[in-house]
Design an enzyme around this catalytic site. Structure first.
Site, PDB file in Angstrom:
ATOM      1  N   CYS A  79       1.380  -1.038   0.395  1.00 11.35           N
ATOM      2  CA  CYS A  79      -0.118   0.232   0.051  1.00 11.35           C
ATOM      3  C   CYS A  79       0.467   1.527  -0.360  1.00 11.35           C
ATOM      4  O   CYS A  79       2.159   1.035   0.658  1.00 11.35           O
ATOM      5  CB  CYS A  79      -1.361   0.248   1.087  1.00 11.35           C
ATOM      6  SG  CYS A  79      -1.913   1.375   1.268  1.00 11.35           S
ATOM      7  N   CYS A  82       0.845   4.210   4.083  1.00 11.39           N
ATOM      8  CA  CYS A  82       2.177   4.330   5.776  1.00 11.39           C
ATOM      9  C   CYS A  82       3.682   3.956   5.154  1.00 11.39           C
ATOM     10  O   CYS A  82       4.254   2.696   5.297  1.00 11.39           O
ATOM     11  CB  CYS A  82       1.407   3.543   6.775  1.00 11.39           C
ATOM     12  SG  CYS A  82      -0.503   3.297   7.181  1.00 11.39           S
ATOM     13  N   CYS A 165      -8.783  -0.657   7.479  1.00 15.32           N
ATOM     14  CA  CYS A 165      -7.141  -0.103   7.457  1.00 15.32           C
ATOM     15  C   CYS A 165      -6.618   0.653   8.501  1.00 15.32           C
ATOM     16  O   CYS A 165      -8.027   1.151   9.754  1.00 15.32           O
ATOM     17  CB  CYS A 165      -7.260   1.150   6.807  1.00 15.32           C
ATOM     18  SG  CYS A 165      -6.179   3.234   7.303  1.00 15.32           S
ATOM     19  N   GLN A 306      -9.922  18.730   8.313  1.00 18.22           N
ATOM     20  CA  GLN A 306      -8.748  18.418   8.513  1.00 18.22           C
ATOM     21  C   GLN A 306      -8.973  16.817   8.838  1.00 18.22           C
ATOM     22  O   GLN A 306     -10.204  16.746   9.306  1.00 18.22           O
ATOM     23  CB  GLN A 306      -8.357  18.978   9.654  1.00 18.22           C
ATOM     24  CG  GLN A 306      -7.997  20.379   9.207  1.00 18.22           C
ATOM     25  CD  GLN A 306      -6.880  20.226   8.609  1.00 18.22           C
ATOM     26  OE1 GLN A 306      -6.050  19.440   8.579  1.00 18.22           O
ATOM     27  NE2 GLN A 306      -6.192  21.986   8.278  1.00 18.22           N
ATOM     28  N   GLU A 356     -12.234  31.061   0.102  1.00 22.17           N
ATOM     29  CA  GLU A 356     -12.249  29.405  -0.615  1.00 22.17           C
ATOM     30  C   GLU A 356     -12.844  29.992  -1.644  1.00 22.17           C
ATOM     31  O   GLU A 356     -13.801  30.108  -1.675  1.00 22.17           O
ATOM     32  CB  GLU A 356     -13.127  29.038   0.675  1.00 22.17           C
ATOM     33  CG  GLU A 356     -13.590  27.086   0.484  1.00 22.17           C
ATOM     34  CD  GLU A 356     -12.492  26.791   0.401  1.00 22.17           C
ATOM     35  OE1 GLU A 356     -11.334  26.885   0.695  1.00 22.17           O
ATOM     36  OE2 GLU A 356     -12.502  25.261  -0.951  1.00 22.17           O
ATOM     37  N   ASP A 405      -3.912  28.477   4.707  1.00 22.29           N
ATOM     38  CA  ASP A 405      -3.883  27.290   5.518  1.00 22.29           C
ATOM     39  C   ASP A 405      -3.278  26.451   3.798  1.00 22.29           C
ATOM     40  O   ASP A 405      -5.150  25.839   3.635  1.00 22.29           O
ATOM     41  CB  ASP A 405      -4.627  26.445   5.999  1.00 22.29           C
ATOM     42  CG  ASP A 405      -4.709  25.611   6.627  1.00 22.29           C
ATOM     43  OD1 ASP A 405      -3.777  24.439   6.043  1.00 22.29           O
ATOM     44  OD2 ASP A 405      -5.463  24.616   7.590  1.00 22.29           O
ATOM     45  N   CYS A 432       0.785  21.926   5.207  1.00 20.02           N
ATOM     46  CA  CYS A 432       0.885  20.740   5.089  1.00 20.02           C
ATOM     47  C   CYS A 432       1.912  20.565   3.743  1.00 20.02           C
ATOM     48  O   CYS A 432       2.701  19.043   4.102  1.00 20.02           O
ATOM     49  CB  CYS A 432      -0.519  19.812   4.668  1.00 20.02           C
ATOM     50  SG  CYS A 432      -0.913  20.209   3.242  1.00 20.02           S
TER      51      CYS A 432
END
Ligand code: SAH
Length: 478
Positions: A79, A82, A165, A306, A356, A405, A432
């Site tokens: 996968c 991760c 998951c 989020q 936005e 952000d 991020c």
């Protein structure tokens, strides 16, 4: 170099890329090896040789790194999700902290001394699994034509069946199994990416952690209004609505041959259009204890929200702390989504403006504002790099604090430029992607700002991603 494909070598992993791939050297020549951890001695098979580096596949761990742990998920290697599950969580946090630091030095031009002084310790999780409130599962068919839900094998589009998951909500399994059983029974075809045929493409599941509310949105290959193309729809609704805490069932229409998951149109087929979640501000100086009242948000399928609610409370609390509001300020919250940061700021500021680009998110933001009884926030629809310059030129708006952000690509140049013209006392940058953050900080520093505080927040344990909050102050206001 003289290395050849399929050659077997032994290397020591001594470094790591920002994505979490191990780097090992063989006679000074670097090899990138997925699924390895700094400190491992491994046997690799050479897969691709380039001029100055090569890729290898992990064959065997000869001597495990002291930071290596047993992965929880049997699929972690196939996968793409991760990347660093075999690294101890403590080490993951160190890795992310140094990733932020290196980017700020290398790309942002910050000095190591300054960072030693101002960078605060990364905020980790106590329980770094099952933290995600949102999952998007691709639906496909196995070799015998049975419907499967799972994940794409790293960097490919073949689906590996797995409805369990370790990062997602426990409820996802039951929901997916219900949909797959229905598909099998009523011969509902899964979408085929190659031919563009078939019906069910993806399943989006969202859970409001505060109250448990669950939303399921099924993405189908069809135009808006093609709800009736779903065979035995009432039966599917009956089964899914029986899942505990089910609140909203909808269809999203995506007839395009594209990698984009969600279609632009959504139609609710059962229950409410949105689910709710509540976020509480925390005291960043006292172990992130809960303070103040929570704000409740309605979230629709197409809006950004989020994905890690536990860490989101800490992230927003830090952003609020950095903004240092006294009740009088004018705040602009750019890239505001459904108005989450905006509304927390509004409770402590004079006036807040949110900007936005997704229409549904702006609708959600306005409703969230009204539903929480907040009167000093307004939301504007459009691109930040367009709205901000327009408002500045036509209405000569001002701001005491600007919060940004942005998505991973960072802020647009026109947006940064206007921010410098407006010259707020403080800028709070929530990011991020620390590489684009560093790039933007360079521009802001050259334009009269200095970085005052930096802190990483681990919103995505087990993956290579990390969130960063930065406070910048205008040099003239010191
Ligand atoms: N602050 C919010 C959302 C952050 S995600 C929260 O914490 O929930 C980034 C948001 O920026 C998304 O909602 C996305 O739709 C929006 N966005 C992307 N590009 C944009 C642009 N150019 N101008 C304004 N908003 C944008």
């Amino acid at each position: 170099m003289d290395y050849t494909k399929n050659q077997i070598l032994t290397v020591e992993i001594t470094d790591m890329t920002a994505e979490g791939e191990g780097i090992g050297k063989y006679e000074g020549y670097p090899f990138f090896v997925k699924d390895t951890v700094i400190g491992d001695r491994v046997q690799i098979r050479v897969t691709r040789v380039k001029k100055n580096y090569a890729y290898g596949r992990l064959e065997k761990v000869l001597t495990p790194s002291p930071f290596r742990v047993e992965p929880r998920c049997a699929f972690h290697r196939q996968c793409g999700g991760c990347q660093i599950q075999t690294m101890s969580y403590e080490q993951q946090l160190k890795f992310k902290e140094s990733k932020i630091r290196n980017n700020l030095i290398r790309i942002g031009g910050l000095s190591p001394d300054l960072l030693d002084e101002i960078m605060e310790p990364i905020v980790g999780m106590e329980e770094p699994f099952h933290y995600r409130n949102k999952a998007q599962y691709p639906i496909g068919a196995d070799r015998s034509g049975n419907p499967v839900a799972g994940f794409y094998a790293g960097r490919t589009h073949s689906i590996i069946a797995n409805t369990r998951c370790e990062l997602g909500a426990e409820e996802n399994t039951e929901i997916l199994e219900t949909i797959l059983a229905y598909m099998k029974e009523y011969r509902v075809p899964a979408y085929n990416e190659v031919t563009g045929e078939g019906l069910i493409r993806h399943v989006l599941i969202r859970k409001g952690f505060a109250g448990g509310e669950i939303m399921v949105c099924i993405v189908i290959n069809g135009k808006k209004g093609s709800e009736s193309s779903l065979p035995a729809r009432e039966e599917l609704i009956r089964r899914l609505s029986a899942v505990k805490n089910m609140t909203s069932l909808s269809l999203s229409f995506n007839p395009e041959k594209t990698n984009v998951i969600m279609g632009k149109d959504v139609s609710t087929i059962w229950g409410r259009d949105t689910i709710q979640d509540t976020i509480y501000v925390r005291d960043v100086h006292r172990d992130f204890d809960r303070i103040g009242r929570g704000i409740t948000f309605a979230i629709s399928p197409l809006s950004f929200y989020q994905v890690n609610p536990v860490q989101t409370e800490k992230l927003y609390s830090l952003a609020l702390d950095y903004a240092a509001l006294t009740g009088k300020e004018t705040v602009w919250d750019l890239y505001c989504g459904i108005g989450t940061i905006s509304l927390f700021m509004a409770e402590r500021a004079g006036q807040v403006y949110g900007v936005e680009v997704v229409p549904q998110a702006v609708e959600d933001a306005k409703r969230n504002c009204a539903d929480n009884g907040i009167r000093n926030a307004q939301f504007l629809l459009g691109k930040a790099e367009k709205i901000l310059p327009e408002k500045f030129e036509k209405e000569s708006i001002s701001a005491d604090v600007i919060v940004v952000d942005p998505p991973r690509k960072g802020c647009d140049g026109a947006c940064l430029e206007t921010m410098l013209k407006i010259a707020p006392e403080r800028i709070v940058y929530v990011s991020c992607d620390s590489a684009t953050l560093a790039r933007d900080l360079k521009v802001l520093r050259e334009g009269g700002y200095e970085v005052e505080r930096v802190r990483g927040v681990d919103m995505f344990p087990m993956t290579g991603h990390v969130e960063t909050v930065v406070l910048l102050s205008h040099k003239s206001s010191e």
